[in-house]
Design an enzyme around this catalytic site. Structure first.
Site, PDB file in Angstrom:
ATOM      1  N   LYS A   1       0.925  -1.182   0.108  1.00 26.16           N
ATOM      2  CA  LYS A   1       0.098   0.015  -0.058  1.00 26.16           C
ATOM      3  C   LYS A   1       0.786   1.368  -0.005  1.00 26.16           C
ATOM      4  CE  LYS A   1      -1.850   2.916   1.938  1.00 26.16           C
ATOM      5  NZ  LYS A   1      -2.047   4.303   1.505  1.00 26.16           N
TER       6      LYS A   1
ATOM      7  N   GLU B   1       9.792  15.520  15.586  1.00 26.17           N
ATOM      8  CA  GLU B   1      10.284  15.674  14.330  1.00 26.17           C
ATOM      9  C   GLU B   1       9.624  16.487  13.281  1.00 26.17           C
ATOM     10  OE1 GLU B   1       9.034  12.114  12.068  1.00 26.17           O
ATOM     11  OE2 GLU B   1      11.159  11.779  11.531  1.00 26.17           O
TER      12      GLU B   1
ATOM     13  N   GLU C   1       9.156   1.312  11.248  1.00 20.81           N
ATOM     14  CA  GLU C   1      10.271   2.259  11.175  1.00 20.81           C
ATOM     15  C   GLU C   1       9.649   3.675  11.218  1.00 20.81           C
ATOM     16  OE1 GLU C   1      12.398   4.683  10.231  1.00 20.81           O
ATOM     17  OE2 GLU C   1      12.626   3.879   8.069  1.00 20.81           O
TER      18      GLU C   1
HETATM   19  P1  ADP Z   1       2.103  11.153   7.125  1.00 20.82           P
HETATM   20  O1  ADP Z   1       1.127  11.524   8.400  1.00 20.82           O
HETATM   21  O2  ADP Z   1       3.644  11.651   7.074  1.00 20.82           O
HETATM   22  O3  ADP Z   1       1.467  10.829   5.688  1.00 20.82           O
HETATM   23  P2  ADP Z   1       1.510   8.288   7.956  1.00 20.82           P
HETATM   24  O4  ADP Z   1       2.198   7.303   9.075  1.00 20.82           O
HETATM   25  O5  ADP Z   1       0.194   8.511   8.252  1.00 20.82           O
HETATM   26  O6  ADP Z   1       2.325   9.589   7.752  1.00 20.82           O
HETATM   27  O7  ADP Z   1       1.579   7.510   6.611  1.00 20.82           O
HETATM   28  C1  ADP Z   1       2.469   6.211   6.121  1.00 20.82           C
HETATM   29  C2  ADP Z   1       1.609   5.255   5.363  1.00 20.82           C
HETATM   30  O8  ADP Z   1       0.713   4.964   6.427  1.00 20.82           O
HETATM   31  C3  ADP Z   1       0.924   5.849   4.178  1.00 20.82           C
HETATM   32  O9  ADP Z   1       0.858   4.921   3.222  1.00 20.82           O
HETATM   33  C4  ADP Z   1      -0.680   5.872   4.558  1.00 20.82           C
HETATM   34  O10 ADP Z   1      -1.689   5.833   3.680  1.00 20.82           O
HETATM   35  C5  ADP Z   1      -0.583   4.834   5.720  1.00 20.82           C
HETATM   36  N1  ADP Z   1      -1.889   5.029   6.677  1.00 20.82           N
HETATM   37  C6  ADP Z   1      -2.287   6.084   7.498  1.00 20.82           C
HETATM   38  N2  ADP Z   1      -2.993   5.660   8.329  1.00 20.82           N
HETATM   39  C7  ADP Z   1      -3.248   4.081   8.472  1.00 20.82           C
HETATM   40  C8  ADP Z   1      -3.678   3.449   9.082  1.00 20.82           C
HETATM   41  N3  ADP Z   1      -4.591   3.644  10.210  1.00 20.82           N
HETATM   42  N4  ADP Z   1      -3.718   2.109   8.856  1.00 20.82           N
HETATM   43  C9  ADP Z   1      -2.582   1.555   8.112  1.00 20.82           C
HETATM   44  N5  ADP Z   1      -1.854   2.454   7.203  1.00 20.82           N
HETATM   45  C10 ADP Z   1      -2.099   3.744   7.257  1.00 20.82           C
END
Ligand code: ADP
Length: 497
Positions: free
Chosen positions: A192, A401, A267
């Site tokens: 994803k 961060e 990570e």
């Molecule tokens: P940012 O806030 O910098 O975009 P995230 O940690 O939210 O960083 O996003 C990293 C990845 O996690 C993206 O691919 C995002 O779509 C995905 N993501 C966001 N929310 C969820 C969730 N609840 N469960 C799984 N994946 C998620």
């Protein structure tokens, strides 16, 4: 610049897009639209304009992809001989190299980084496949001595279907550092990518198919974290989750995984220090610290976002670093500046918020400090490379961060205090140490609580060196032979003979 790259750049600036970009999910070896038919848009951060559309998935698409990966695991991939898996991964590395120019241009458009940085990321993706291709047939177990009456041995078995949740800052290389070892170990993968940067993941899935990867072994789903990521990590058939992203989302992923007792590699963020002792080689260190923070516009988990420096060299060092920073070129990634754009409007607002608040608290801005635009077009999401000087140990810009081109400088009165400051955040991802005294360097390396230590060269290491964090930066290690562990389960078999 080669003619393919030039042609792609010409096409993009003439039309505002590129022909032939992937737009559907990649499931079972084929591109397909979202079950709902919905789409989303992706923006070029260098212009802020939409340049492509992609499938906006949901739980129904997740079900289809996981079912496909589960079938492919049970009926196919785990039965493929390890040497053959290795050959396919080697061909994937060659496929990436053959398509490197197009991949790099698309990565630049989706993410905003400079073309040279994107080219480096694509090279490291090819190298990751090559490295793990060589490991596929070396995942050996052991025999265990229990005496004459027993034969006892271990084997390393693939865990099954694995989910890979990818961030937007290094879309290609982060994806490949997870899927290459997973595939080498015999696992299947559902990927994803981040909704800001979905395109290269879809291109990689096609390259893997063309390299001979059987259908269903690598599926890619696009869409938001809530609509696609959340049902994917909550799926009971997913047996390992590799997540790279923010601490908050990582915690949600771990909670979802707990319900199915699914293992996770997390990570997460960092607030990594470059620790500068008074006896360092200042000329080399100024250049090193510059790129430790400003490469990829500071949008790097392991960026050297703090400079912890001994007082006797502080003034000279910061002055030279600020002078060098002022000279950095920035602009649209395809014009190949030294510094590219910030990946999204949301991220730009977040960075500007941190810096504006620091200014209002009276923090000294040595250089930068404001939003800006690409001078050539007058548009794009850009932030000036910024140095915040002499910041207190509990200040927000030391503790949190920012994920942007912002360096916070902390002054230490001794090597002991430098260690205390270096360890003084909730993160523990990386640290740089700069000194000519190897004894001091190795003592600091021993005492700093972080997953990676770089001595006299920030980001030293490569595909072969394990990478991951301590404390809020997560757990589990990617890259190197360590990176295979998450995807193998040890089985022990003992027979009375
Ligand atoms: P940012 O806030 O910098 O975009 P995230 O940690 O939210 O960083 O996003 C990293 C990845 O996690 C993206 O691919 C995002 O779509 C995905 N993501 C966001 N929310 C969820 C969730 N609840 N469960 C799984 N994946 C998620």
């Amino acid at each position: 610049m080669s003619s393919i790259t030039e042609q792609l750049i010409g096409e993009y600036f003439a039309t505002g897009t590129l022909a032939g970009l992937p737009s559907g999910h990649f499931i079972d070896g084929k591109s397909r639209p979202a079950a709902t038919g919905r789409t989303m848009e992706t923006f070029d951060p260098g212009t802020t304009k939409v340049f492509a559309q992609f499938a906006a998935g949901d739980a129904e698409d997740v079900e289809a992809a996981v079912a496909s990966s589960d079938r492919a695991f049970r009926d196919c991939w785990r039965k493929v001989a390890p040497a053959e898996r290795g050959r396919i991964l080697q061909r994937a590395a060659e496929g990436i190299r053959a398509n490197a120019e197009r991949l790099a241009v698309v990565e630049t458009l989706d993410n905003g980084k400079s073309l040279a940085e994107a080219q480096g990321d694509i090279r490291s993706a090819a190298r990751l496949f090559e490295y793990y291709a060589g490991a596929a047939d070396k995942l050996q177990g052991e025999t265990i001595p229990l005496g004459m009456d027993y034969l006892s041995y271990t084997s390393l078995e693939p865990v099954g279907v694995t989910a890979h949740i990818i961030p937007w800052n290094y879309p290609t290389s982060t994806m490949v550092r997870g899927i290459a070892p997973a595939l080498a170990a015999g696992c299947t993968v559902v990927v994803k990518p981040a909704e800001q940067t979905p395109l290269t993941a879809l291109m990689l899935a096609e390259i893997l198919r063309d390299a001979g990867l059987p259908d269903g072994v690598c599926n890619v789903l696009t869409g938001t974290g809530t609509a696609v990521g959340a049902p994917l990590v909550a799926h009971a058939k997913v047996r390992h989750i590799t997540f790279t992203g923010s601490v908050n989302t990582g915690s949600l992923v771990m909670q979802a995984a707990a319900r199915n007792i699914t293992s996770v590699t997390l990570e997460l963020g960092g607030k990594s220090p470059a620790v500068m002792l008074a006896d360092c080689d200042i000329d080399a260190a100024v250049e090193d610290v510059l790129w430790a923070i400003f490469s990829n516009s500071g949008q790097t988990c392991s960026a050297g976002s703090r400079l912890v420096i001994e007082r006797s060299i502080h003034a000279e060092f910061v002055e030279r670093l600020a002078a060098r920073t002022r000279k950095l070129s920035f602009g649209h990634g395809l014009r190949n500046p030294e510094i590219g754009a910030i990946s999204s409007q949301e991220q730009l607002n977040k960075i500007a918020g941190y810096v504006d608040e620091a200014k209002s608290r009276g923090v000294r801005v040595a250089v930068g400090g404001s939003r800006t635009v690409d001078q050539a077009s007058g548009s794009g999401w850009f932030f000036q490379p910024t140095i915040l000087d002499d910041v207190g140990p509990l200040d927000v810009v030391v503790q949190e961060e920012i994920f942007g081109p912002v360096l916070s400088v902390q002054i230490a009165d001794s090597a002991e205090q430098a260690l205390e400051l270096a360890n003084g955040t909730a993160f523990g991802l990386a640290a740089g140490i700069y000194t000519r005294d190897i004894k001091k360097a190795l003592r600091l390396a021993r005492d700093i609580d972080a997953g990676q230590i770089y001595i006299n060269e920030y980001y030293a290491g490569g595909v072969e060196t394990p990478f991951g964090g301590n404390k809020l930066s997560g757990f589990g290690r990617e890259k190197g032979l360590e990176g295979l562990r998450a995807y193998c389960r040890v089985k022990s078999v003992t027979a009375r003979i």
